[in-house]
Design a protein around this motif. Structure first.
Motif, mmCIF file in Angstrom:
data_model
loop_
_atom_site.group_PDB
_atom_site.id
_atom_site.type_symbol
_atom_site.label_atom_id
_atom_site.label_comp_id
_atom_site.label_asym_id
_atom_site.label_seq_id
_atom_site.Cartn_x
_atom_site.Cartn_y
_atom_site.Cartn_z
ATOM 1 N N PRO A 252 0.836 -1.209 0.000
ATOM 2 C CA PRO A 252 0.000 0.000 0.000
ATOM 3 C C PRO A 252 0.868 1.256 0.000
ATOM 4 O O PRO A 252 1.846 1.337 0.744
ATOM 5 C CB PRO A 252 -0.790 -0.129 1.303
ATOM 6 N N VAL A 253 0.537 2.213 -0.832
ATOM 7 C CA VAL A 253 1.285 3.466 -0.942
ATOM 8 C C VAL A 253 0.291 4.623 -0.857
ATOM 9 O O VAL A 253 -0.628 4.723 -1.673
ATOM 10 C CB VAL A 253 2.082 3.541 -2.261
ATOM 11 N N THR A 254 0.480 5.478 0.133
ATOM 12 C CA THR A 254 -0.421 6.627 0.297
ATOM 13 C C THR A 254 -0.046 7.770 -0.629
ATOM 14 O O THR A 254 -0.917 8.425 -1.215
ATOM 15 C CB THR A 254 -0.396 7.137 1.746
ATOM 16 N N HIS A 255 1.262 8.037 -0.737
ATOM 17 C CA HIS A 255 1.754 9.131 -1.568
ATOM 18 C C HIS A 255 3.074 8.729 -2.206
ATOM 19 O O HIS A 255 3.865 7.987 -1.611
ATOM 20 C CB HIS A 255 1.991 10.406 -0.751
ATOM 21 N N VAL A 256 3.314 9.229 -3.392
ATOM 22 C CA VAL A 256 4.624 9.178 -4.017
ATOM 23 C C VAL A 256 5.209 10.577 -3.877
ATOM 24 O O VAL A 256 4.572 11.565 -4.244
ATOM 25 C CB VAL A 256 4.541 8.765 -5.493
ATOM 26 N N MET A 257 6.422 10.652 -3.332
ATOM 27 C CA MET A 257 7.004 11.963 -3.031
ATOM 28 C C MET A 257 8.413 12.064 -3.610
ATOM 29 O O MET A 257 9.273 11.223 -3.339
ATOM 30 C CB MET A 257 7.058 12.169 -1.512
ATOM 31 N N GLY A 258 8.636 13.090 -4.430
ATOM 32 C CA GLY A 258 9.964 13.357 -4.945
ATOM 33 C C GLY A 258 10.670 14.404 -4.116
ATOM 34 O O GLY A 258 10.184 14.840 -3.067
ATOM 35 N N CYS A 259 11.836 14.852 -4.595
ATOM 36 C CA CYS A 259 12.667 15.750 -3.791
ATOM 37 C C CYS A 259 12.580 17.208 -4.219
ATOM 38 O O CYS A 259 13.134 18.075 -3.556
ATOM 39 C CB CYS A 259 14.122 15.291 -3.856
ATOM 40 N N HIS A 260 11.876 17.496 -5.310
ATOM 41 C CA HIS A 260 11.756 18.880 -5.772
ATOM 42 C C HIS A 260 10.348 19.129 -6.302
ATOM 43 O O HIS A 260 9.594 18.186 -6.568
ATOM 44 C CB HIS A 260 12.737 19.188 -6.914
ATOM 45 N N VAL A 261 10.016 20.401 -6.477
ATOM 46 C CA VAL A 261 8.857 20.824 -7.251
ATOM 47 C C VAL A 261 9.341 21.891 -8.224
ATOM 48 O O VAL A 261 9.962 22.873 -7.809
ATOM 49 C CB VAL A 261 7.728 21.386 -6.361
ATOM 50 N N GLU A 262 9.093 21.681 -9.518
ATOM 51 C CA GLU A 262 9.529 22.628 -10.546
ATOM 52 C C GLU A 262 8.405 22.915 -11.546
ATOM 53 O O GLU A 262 8.663 23.274 -12.690
ATOM 54 C CB GLU A 262 10.739 22.062 -11.301
ATOM 55 N N ILE A 263 7.181 22.773 -11.076
ATOM 56 C CA ILE A 263 6.045 22.883 -11.972
ATOM 57 C C ILE A 263 4.900 23.576 -11.247
ATOM 58 O O ILE A 263 4.776 23.465 -10.016
ATOM 59 C CB ILE A 263 5.632 21.479 -12.466
ATOM 60 N N SER A 264 4.081 24.309 -11.979
ATOM 61 C CA SER A 264 2.963 25.036 -11.375
ATOM 62 C C SER A 264 1.730 24.141 -11.287
ATOM 63 O O SER A 264 1.680 23.050 -11.873
ATOM 64 C CB SER A 264 2.638 26.284 -12.187
ATOM 65 N N ASN A 265 0.730 24.628 -10.594
ATOM 66 C CA ASN A 265 -0.512 23.869 -10.455
ATOM 67 C C ASN A 265 -1.203 23.610 -11.789
ATOM 68 O O ASN A 265 -1.923 22.621 -11.935
ATOM 69 C CB ASN A 265 -1.475 24.616 -9.519
#
Length: 331
Positions: A252-265
């Motif tokens: 089971p995986v609740t969230h996948v999380m990377g190390c950066h955000v480089e994109i808008s909504n």
């Protein structure tokens, strides 16, 4: 010191007086926290992270945003006004040990004191749970060997009760006790809280994925994140994506999380080097988005930058951004 030595080091006593002291400390220790019940442990991400400002000189936010996802999990994020990389750094607490993943793009403590921030988080957790901060070991680890993920490791070099990964592929693999990288999966016990670790090359060769069994968050570092996934080695990355998908099929995986955000909504790319992202997308992603990106990747047959709707897959275009039109094709 490898993973096995690290896990056993706290149990070693060399003198009778030391043994008596350890026994007394054990007797006074609060009841261990049960990290195996009512899973996944609930938690929240902030609606907005500290994300820099239009004028770095006038920025008044702290250098790092500390968010408690739940009482036993903190997520740190560097202020983009201090570094355009603005990496995230999860901090996982167990009954015996604390794991810090990635450290941010800073070296000197007088630039900004990451170690002081981590120590404060540990002190806060211990105060809430009746623990002595000196009784917890800190493990400092990285998702991969790029400087924005390990630059601050020197801040922890003289910290008591602290272990950290080496800065070569051999040291990293050896630290986790792996003999079959990248396929082998190992378990790090933080004291009732297990972290599963395996190889995840593609962005670079020396790269790891981390799964927290308590929050059930899958941390993918720079191999898959909200932004430009720079894929230096396409075939190893594709195989790593398959391992992630296979893992999600059985865990089971609740969230996948990377190390950066480089994109808008709204899916717009923030240009490389931006120090202000006022409308950035959330760091957390879904397993569905991971699966969709993998299916999209199956259609990619040549180098280029391709938008999946969630991330940019930059296939062998490390020196190129989404505003450059030659010589690559865009999907």
């Amino acid at each position: 010191m490898d993973r096995r030595t690290f896990l056993s080091a706290a149990a070693v006593t060399t003198t009778a007086s030391g043994s008596l002291a350890s026994a007394a400390a054990a007797a006074a220790r609060p009841t261990p926290i049960d990290f195996t019940k009512n899973l996944p442990a609930p938690g929240t991400f902030p609606t907005k992270w500290i994300c820099g400002s239009s004028s770095c000189m006038d920025n008044t936010d702290p250098p790092v945003h500390v968010h408690w996802y739940n009482p036993h999990t903190a997520i740190l994020r560097q202020n983009k006004a201090y570094s355009y990389e603005a990496p995230f750094a999860p901090l996982y607490f167990g009954n015996d040990r604390v794991l810090l993943l990635d450290e941010g793009f800073v070296q000197l403590r007088n630039d900004w004191d990451l170690r002081g921030v981590v120590d404060k988080c540990i002190e806060e957790w211990c105060a809430r749970n009746g623990r002595d901060p000196a009784s917890l070991e800190l493990l400092v680890a990285f998702s991969h060997l790029h400087v924005d993920h390990y630059a601050a490791v020197n801040q922890f070099a003289d910290r008591p009760n602290t272990r950290y990964m080496g800065l070569t592929h051999e040291e990293m693999v050896g630290f986790w006790g792996m003999t079959n990288f990248p396929e082998e999966r190992v378990t790090l016990d933080l004291g009732g809280r297990d972290i599963l670790i395996w190889g995840s090359p593609g962005h670079v060769i020396s790269e790891f994925a981390y799964y927290d069994s308590y929050t059930q968050i899958l941390y993918t570092g720079d191999m898959f994140y909200r932004g430009r996934c720079y894929i230096s080695f396409w075939e190893p990355w594709f195989a790593s994506m398959q391992r992630l998908i296979d893992f999600c099929d059985t865990h089971p995986v609740t969230h996948v999380m990377g190390c950066h955000v480089e994109i808008s909504n709204d899916g717009q790319d923030y240009a490389y080097g931006m120090t202000y992202q006022p409308d950035e997308a959330p760091v957390e992603m879904t397993v569905g988005q991971l699966r969709h990106a993998f299916e999209f990747a199956k259609t990619i047959k040549e180098p280029g930058i391709y938008f999946t709707g969630t991330v940019f897959l930059c296939n062998q275009t490390r020196g190129t951004t989404t505003i450059d039109k030659n010589p690559y094709r865009y999907g």
